[in-house]
Design a protein around this motif. Structure first.
Motif, short mmCIF file in Angstrom:
data_model
loop_
_atom_site.label_atom_id
_atom_site.label_comp_id
_atom_site.label_asym_id
_atom_site.label_seq_id
_atom_site.Cartn_x
_atom_site.Cartn_y
_atom_site.Cartn_z
N SER A 187 17.23 -16.98 2.42
CA SER A 187 17.86 -15.71 2.05
C SER A 187 18.31 -14.94 3.27
O SER A 187 19.42 -14.39 3.29
CB SER A 187 16.88 -14.85 1.24
OG SER A 187 16.60 -15.44 -0.01
N LEU A 188 17.47 -14.89 4.29
CA LEU A 188 17.84 -14.17 5.52
C LEU A 188 19.01 -14.84 6.22
O LEU A 188 19.92 -14.16 6.71
CB LEU A 188 16.64 -14.08 6.46
CG LEU A 188 15.55 -13.10 6.03
CD1 LEU A 188 14.34 -13.21 6.95
CD2 LEU A 188 16.08 -11.69 5.99
N ALA A 189 19.00 -16.16 6.28
CA ALA A 189 20.12 -16.88 6.91
C ALA A 189 21.41 -16.62 6.15
O ALA A 189 22.47 -16.40 6.75
CB ALA A 189 19.82 -18.37 6.98
N LEU A 190 21.32 -16.61 4.84
CA LEU A 190 22.50 -16.36 4.01
C LEU A 190 22.98 -14.92 4.19
O LEU A 190 24.18 -14.66 4.30
CB LEU A 190 22.16 -16.65 2.55
CG LEU A 190 23.30 -16.90 1.60
CD1 LEU A 190 24.20 -18.03 2.09
CD2 LEU A 190 22.77 -17.21 0.21
N TRP A 191 22.05 -13.98 4.25
CA TRP A 191 22.39 -12.57 4.47
C TRP A 191 23.12 -12.42 5.81
O TRP A 191 24.15 -11.74 5.90
CB TRP A 191 21.13 -11.72 4.46
CG TRP A 191 21.41 -10.28 4.74
CD1 TRP A 191 21.42 -9.67 5.97
CD2 TRP A 191 21.79 -9.28 3.81
NE1 TRP A 191 21.75 -8.35 5.84
CE2 TRP A 191 21.98 -8.08 4.52
CE3 TRP A 191 21.98 -9.28 2.43
CZ2 TRP A 191 22.36 -6.90 3.91
CZ3 TRP A 191 22.34 -8.09 1.82
CH2 TRP A 191 22.53 -6.93 2.55
N VAL B 154 28.63 -16.17 -0.93
CA VAL B 154 27.34 -15.76 -0.37
C VAL B 154 26.70 -14.69 -1.25
O VAL B 154 25.51 -14.76 -1.58
CB VAL B 154 27.51 -15.26 1.09
CG1 VAL B 154 26.28 -14.51 1.56
CG2 VAL B 154 27.80 -16.44 2.01
N VAL B 155 27.48 -13.71 -1.65
CA VAL B 155 26.96 -12.64 -2.50
C VAL B 155 26.45 -13.21 -3.83
O VAL B 155 25.36 -12.85 -4.29
CB VAL B 155 28.03 -11.55 -2.74
CG1 VAL B 155 27.60 -10.57 -3.81
CG2 VAL B 155 28.34 -10.81 -1.43
N LYS B 156 27.21 -14.11 -4.43
CA LYS B 156 26.78 -14.73 -5.69
C LYS B 156 25.45 -15.46 -5.52
O LYS B 156 24.55 -15.35 -6.36
CB LYS B 156 27.83 -15.71 -6.19
CG LYS B 156 29.05 -15.05 -6.79
CD LYS B 156 30.06 -16.09 -7.25
CE LYS B 156 31.34 -15.44 -7.71
NZ LYS B 156 32.36 -16.42 -8.09
N GLU C 122 22.66 -12.95 -5.18
CA GLU C 122 22.39 -12.29 -6.46
C GLU C 122 21.63 -13.19 -7.43
O GLU C 122 20.83 -12.71 -8.22
CB GLU C 122 23.70 -11.82 -7.10
CG GLU C 122 24.31 -10.62 -6.42
CD GLU C 122 25.65 -10.21 -7.00
OE1 GLU C 122 26.31 -11.04 -7.67
OE2 GLU C 122 26.05 -9.06 -6.76
N GLN C 123 21.88 -14.49 -7.36
CA GLN C 123 21.19 -15.43 -8.23
C GLN C 123 19.71 -15.53 -7.89
O GLN C 123 18.89 -15.82 -8.75
CB GLN C 123 21.82 -16.82 -8.15
CG GLN C 123 23.17 -16.90 -8.81
CD GLN C 123 23.83 -18.26 -8.61
OE1 GLN C 123 23.31 -19.11 -7.88
NE2 GLN C 123 24.96 -18.46 -9.23
N GLY C 124 19.40 -15.31 -6.62
CA GLY C 124 18.00 -15.39 -6.20
C GLY C 124 17.52 -16.83 -6.17
O GLY C 124 18.30 -17.78 -6.19
N GLY C 125 16.20 -16.97 -6.13
CA GLY C 125 15.60 -18.30 -6.14
C GLY C 125 15.52 -18.96 -4.78
O GLY C 125 15.03 -20.09 -4.68
N LEU C 126 15.99 -18.30 -3.74
CA LEU C 126 15.93 -18.86 -2.40
C LEU C 126 14.65 -18.40 -1.71
O LEU C 126 14.15 -17.30 -2.00
CB LEU C 126 17.13 -18.40 -1.57
CG LEU C 126 18.50 -18.78 -2.09
CD1 LEU C 126 19.58 -18.05 -1.31
CD2 LEU C 126 18.70 -20.28 -2.01
#
Length: 82
Positions: free
Chosen positions: A44-48, A30-32, A35-39
């Motif tokens: 991004s919020l769901a992943l966070w 998840v952190v990787k 960090e890669q961005g592009g979402l």
């Protein structure tokens, strides 16, 4: 990663069943991804949020392990009269 339609309660129930290693490994992923961005923002919020739940699960496992070690040390001290 869950899709946007996955209910948070479902995700939390799934994560609650994870062992330490699985939660840790998925948290690293998840952190990787973050960090890669592009979402987009929603992803991004769901992943966070998933990362937060995974980190909490890891902390629960570590707290349990810490208690077991402390209990074992206390038991050994009681047995030896220290």
């Amino acid at each position: 990663m869950p899709d946007a339609g996955t209910e948070p309660a479902d995700t939390l129930a799934e994560i609650a069943a994870f062992g330490y290693e699985r939660a840790r490994d998925e948290l690293v992923n998840v952190v990787k991804m973050l960090e890669q961005g592009g979402l987009d923002l929603d992803d991004s919020l769901a992943l966070w949020e998933r990362g937060e739940a995974l980190a909490t699960r890891c902390e629960q496992h570590l707290a349990g392990a810490r208690k077991r070690v402390e209990d074992a040390i206390a038991s050994h001290a009681d047995d030896t009269g220290e």
